[in-house]
Every structure is written in structure tokens, then in C-alpha cells.
Write a protein that holds these residues in place. Structure first.
Motif, short mmCIF file in Angstrom:
data_model
loop_
_atom_site.label_atom_id
_atom_site.label_comp_id
_atom_site.label_asym_id
_atom_site.label_seq_id
_atom_site.Cartn_x
_atom_site.Cartn_y
_atom_site.Cartn_z
N GLU A 144 141.09 -2.64 133.31
CA GLU A 144 141.66 -3.98 133.18
C GLU A 144 143.18 -3.92 133.12
O GLU A 144 143.89 -4.73 133.74
N ALA A 145 143.71 -2.97 132.34
CA ALA A 145 145.17 -2.84 132.22
C ALA A 145 145.79 -2.48 133.57
O ALA A 145 146.80 -3.06 133.98
N TYR A 146 145.18 -1.53 134.27
CA TYR A 146 145.68 -1.16 135.60
C TYR A 146 145.70 -2.37 136.53
O TYR A 146 146.63 -2.56 137.31
N GLU A 147 144.64 -3.18 136.47
CA GLU A 147 144.57 -4.37 137.33
C GLU A 147 145.67 -5.37 136.98
O GLU A 147 146.30 -5.96 137.86
N ARG A 148 145.92 -5.54 135.68
CA ARG A 148 146.97 -6.47 135.26
C ARG A 148 148.34 -5.98 135.70
O ARG A 148 149.19 -6.79 136.12
N ALA A 152 150.78 -7.91 138.37
CA ALA A 152 152.14 -8.27 137.96
C ALA A 152 153.19 -7.79 138.94
O ALA A 152 154.33 -8.27 138.91
N GLY A 153 152.81 -6.84 139.81
CA GLY A 153 153.76 -6.41 140.83
C GLY A 153 153.97 -4.93 140.99
O GLY A 153 154.78 -4.50 141.81
N ALA A 154 153.25 -4.09 140.22
CA ALA A 154 153.38 -2.64 140.40
C ALA A 154 152.72 -2.22 141.70
O ALA A 154 151.68 -2.75 142.09
N ASN A 155 153.33 -1.24 142.38
CA ASN A 155 152.84 -0.79 143.69
C ASN A 155 152.20 0.59 143.65
O ASN A 155 151.26 0.86 144.41
N ARG A 156 152.74 1.46 142.81
CA ARG A 156 152.33 2.86 142.81
C ARG A 156 152.06 3.31 141.38
O ARG A 156 152.63 2.77 140.44
N TYR A 157 151.20 4.33 141.26
CA TYR A 157 150.92 4.86 139.93
C TYR A 157 150.76 6.37 140.06
O TYR A 157 149.97 6.85 140.88
N LEU A 158 151.52 7.09 139.25
CA LEU A 158 151.43 8.55 139.23
C LEU A 158 150.73 9.00 137.95
O LEU A 158 151.18 8.70 136.84
N LEU A 159 149.61 9.70 138.10
CA LEU A 159 148.84 10.21 136.97
C LEU A 159 148.39 11.63 137.32
O LEU A 159 147.37 11.83 137.98
N LEU A 183 140.02 11.71 135.65
CA LEU A 183 139.57 11.50 137.03
C LEU A 183 139.04 10.09 137.23
O LEU A 183 139.20 9.51 138.31
N GLN A 184 138.42 9.53 136.19
CA GLN A 184 137.95 8.15 136.28
C GLN A 184 139.14 7.20 136.47
O GLN A 184 139.08 6.27 137.28
N CYS A 185 140.21 7.45 135.73
CA CYS A 185 141.41 6.62 135.87
C CYS A 185 141.97 6.71 137.29
O CYS A 185 142.37 5.69 137.88
N LEU A 186 142.00 7.90 137.85
CA LEU A 186 142.50 8.06 139.22
C LEU A 186 141.65 7.28 140.22
O LEU A 186 142.16 6.66 141.15
N THR A 187 140.33 7.31 140.01
CA THR A 187 139.43 6.55 140.88
C THR A 187 139.71 5.06 140.78
O THR A 187 139.79 4.35 141.80
N TRP A 188 139.88 4.57 139.56
CA TRP A 188 140.19 3.15 139.38
C TRP A 188 141.48 2.77 140.10
O TRP A 188 141.55 1.74 140.77
N LEU A 189 142.50 3.59 139.95
CA LEU A 189 143.80 3.29 140.55
C LEU A 189 143.69 3.15 142.07
O LEU A 189 144.24 2.22 142.66
N ILE A 192 141.78 -0.09 142.97
CA ILE A 192 142.56 -1.31 142.75
C ILE A 192 143.55 -1.54 143.89
O ILE A 192 143.84 -2.69 144.23
N GLY A 193 144.03 -0.47 144.49
CA GLY A 193 144.94 -0.62 145.61
C GLY A 193 146.31 0.00 145.43
O GLY A 193 147.19 -0.16 146.28
N TYR A 194 146.51 0.72 144.33
CA TYR A 194 147.78 1.42 144.14
C TYR A 194 147.95 2.52 145.18
O TYR A 194 146.97 3.14 145.62
#
Length: 348
Positions: A144-148, A152-159, A183-189, A192-194
Motif C-alpha cells: 500500500e505504501a509503495y502504491e501511495r 504521488a509521483g515517484a518513478n523509480r525505486y532502488l531496493l 524479494l516480495q517487496c521487489l515483486t510488488w515494486l 506497481i510499475g516502478y
């Protein structure tokens, strides 16, 4: 060995034993050939452009206690800080004037109670800088946080996954953290479209060649848009204070392997390389990297964001040192690109 490297360039994958052989290779001619092939691929994909990202270290407060990290929760000797939203916007304003079109918000992992503040901060940056990319590196969050953040406008996520091997992961992290959740977090990201980045520390305590092969195979199948790797560097206030730093040569070898595996990937030459060697950044570029991340954080706070000892944050590693960086890159035949440098863009 050169045939193996040629195969990797042509087919973009090898089997586990072939990767192991490449990682164990010490033949100077073969390693030179590996870097030449990676450099050719990067030049063919991007030209001699090196994309710049403005790194803003928003806080050194962290809820985690990772054994390798200088800002771990139990380190009582760290002077903690947290940038305000206006501090962060001021960094972005300075960076925009300098020509940055990507801002990277990096910080220690915060509790869910901070997520609303993060959303507001991202929204403020997006509103004031609609033509810029926003990259986050804020650790594990709920879907949910990643989606929010994305909305809000974030494009990329490095984990960074740090290591794909479960036993090795437990060696580096305390109970309560798990590679499964990472790994679950990476799958979510990705879902979501990051534009999603992962990566490893090279030479982290307990790491074996077998672990590195596991990491390569994971990154091969995950196909991230960004890969962040750098050598492990110890911090004096951690359980791994006396561990040896990771190998620059192995880091360069992996950079070249990942460039041949995923020709279009965004691949930084990291600050850790520049910390271990004065020409580390340039050597990373010549091994196939195409991104650098000068530090855009407030100058009076940079020394507090000590993930490892002697972290480079001045000179060509600083946003205000762009002229110096330009000169260093020009000396090896490259130039700074002030484009956003999105993954979808560089594929064109």
C-alpha cells in the motif's frame, strides 16, 4: 574464456558453472576483453552519455539493525538527523539549477507512521519539478505504501536484495528480517510499475563465489531496470568493523557481466567504488556503467550519513563538483548527460 564472454554478449545469459568460471577467472587478457565487450555494449546503447542523479540523503534514522551498516539502530554514536520537506525541496532547487533531472531520496528505513509525510514530500517535488524523475531508496514498505508513493509521483525505486542466499542473508541481518520479504517487496515494486532496481554488496562478510552466482542468476531472471552494486566497506561501529573491504576488481567484473546480460539496464558506478579508489568511478564507467549519483544533500549533514567509513561526498562526488566530474569523465571519453535517462527512454 573469451568464447564464454562472447557467448554472454550474444545470448545475454550463461549457466551457473559458466558464471562461476567467469567470476574465478584471473587471466588479464580475458578480463580486459570482458570490460571491452561491456564498454562496447554500453556505448552502443547510450553513446558516451553518463546520466547524473542528484542524491539526497533525507535521514540517517533507521528502525533496522543490519550488521554491516553504520546507521544501524543500535549505533549510539551516530548523530541522527532528518531533513525537513523544505530542506529536501531546497536540495532539489539547487540540483535543478545545476542541471539534474533526477532526484534520489535515500534514507534509513522508517516506520509506517512516516509514510504520509513521504507521500507529501514526493507530491511537493512532483508539483514543483514536473519534468524530473523521482527515485526512492527507502527500504522495505507495505505494498500500500509503495502504491501511495507511486501515485504521488515517484518513478523509480532502488531496493538492493544484498544477497539472494538465505543463510548468507541471516549472516548479514538480525532476526525479523528475511530475504523472502525483501524479494516480495521487489515483486510488488515491479507490479506497481516502478522502474525497479536491485543489487548487492560485493565482498560482504561470509560471501562466497557460490553466493555471487545465485545473485547473478536472480538478477538475470528478475530483469531489473536498475542494478546497484558496489564493494562492501566496513564501518567501525558495526559487528563487521574488522572485516576486509570488498574487491574493486570483482565489482568491476560484475558490472561488466551485468552490462552484457542486460544491455539496456541503468547501471551506476557507485560512491563506494570512488571511496576505495580515486579513479574508482571512472573504472566503473569503463567497465560498462552509465550512471553516477553526485551528492546533493546539505553539506553540513553529509558526514552524518555514514553507511561505511570514509564515504566520499565531496569533490567530483558532490553535486557542486559537477565541473570536476565533467573533466574526469571527459578524460576517459565520456560526457555528462542532463537528461532524465529513464529506462524506457534509453531503450529507444
Amino acid at each position: 574464456m573469451k568464447n564464454l564472454i562472447t557467448k554472454l554478449r550474444q545470448e545475454h545469459y550463461l549457466d551457473a558453472e559458466e558464471y562461476k568460471a567467469l567470476l574465478l577467472c584471473r587471466d588479464a587478457d580475458a578480463l580486459k576483453y570482458l570490460q571491452e565487450q561491456a564498454r562496447e555494449v554500453a556505448l552502443g546503447q547510450f553513446g558516451n552519455r553518463v546520466f547524473i542523479r542528484g542524491l539526497i540523503e533525507i535521514s540517517n534514522r533507521c528502525r533496522n539493525n543490519c550488521y554491516y551498516c553504520g546507521i544501524r539502530k543500535e549505533n549510539q554514536d551516530v548523530v541522527r538527523y532528518e531533513l525537513t520537506q523544505e530542506d529536501i525541496l531546497d536540495c532539489c532547487r539547487e540540483g535543478y539549477t545545476l542541471g539534474f533531472r533526477t532526484f534520489v531520496l535515500q534514507g534509513g528505513e522508517t516506520p509506517a507512521t512516516k509514510d504520509a509525510w513521504t507521500v507529501e514530500t514526493i507530491s511537493s517535488i512532483r508539483q514543483e519539478f514536473p519534468d524530473c524523475a523521482i527515485t526512492l531508496s527507502l527500504g522495505e514498505k507495505s505494498r500500500e505504501a509503495y502504491e501511495r508513493f507511486f501515485q504521488a509521483g515517484a518513478n523509480r525505486y532502488l531496493l538492493r536484495h544484498e544477497t539472494h542466499n538465505e543463510e548468507h542473508y541471516r549472516h548479514l541481518h538480525p532476526a525479523g528480517m528475511s530475504i523472502k520479504q525483501r524479494l516480495q517487496c521487489l515483486t510488488w515494486l515491479k507490479e506497481i510499475g516502478y522502474q525497479t532496481g536491485t543489487g548487492i554488496m560485493v565482498g560482504s562478510p561470509g560471501q562466497s563465489i557460490g553466493h555471487l552466482v545465485e545473485d547473478i542468476l536472480f538478477i538475470e531472471q528478475f530483469h531489473p531496470e536498475m542494478i546497484g552494486i558496489g564493494p562492501f566497506i566496513p564501518h567501525h561501529d558495526t559487528p563487521f568493523a574488522t572485516a576486509l573491504p570488498g574487491s574493486i576488481e570483482m565489482t568491476l567484473k560484475l558490472l561488466s557481466i551485468f552490462r552484457l546480460m542486460h544491455p539496456e539496464v541503468l547501471l551506476p558506478s557507485t560512491t563506494a567504488l570512488a571511496t576505495l579508489s580515486p579513479d574508482g568511478r571512472e573504472r566503473g564507467i569503463l567497465a560498462g556503467a552509465n550512471v553516477v549519483m553526485p551528492n546533493l544533500s546539505p553539506r553540513d549533514q553529509r558526514e552524518k550519513y555514514t553507511l561505511y567509513d570514509n564515504k566520499a561526498s565531496l569533490g567530483a562526488e558532490a553535486a557542486e563538483g559537477l565541473q570536476q566530474l565533467e573533466e574526469k569523465l571527459a578524460a576517459i571519453g565520456y560526457r555528462i548527460s542532463k537528461e532524465r535517462g529513464d529506462y524506457s527512454y534509453v531503450q529507444c
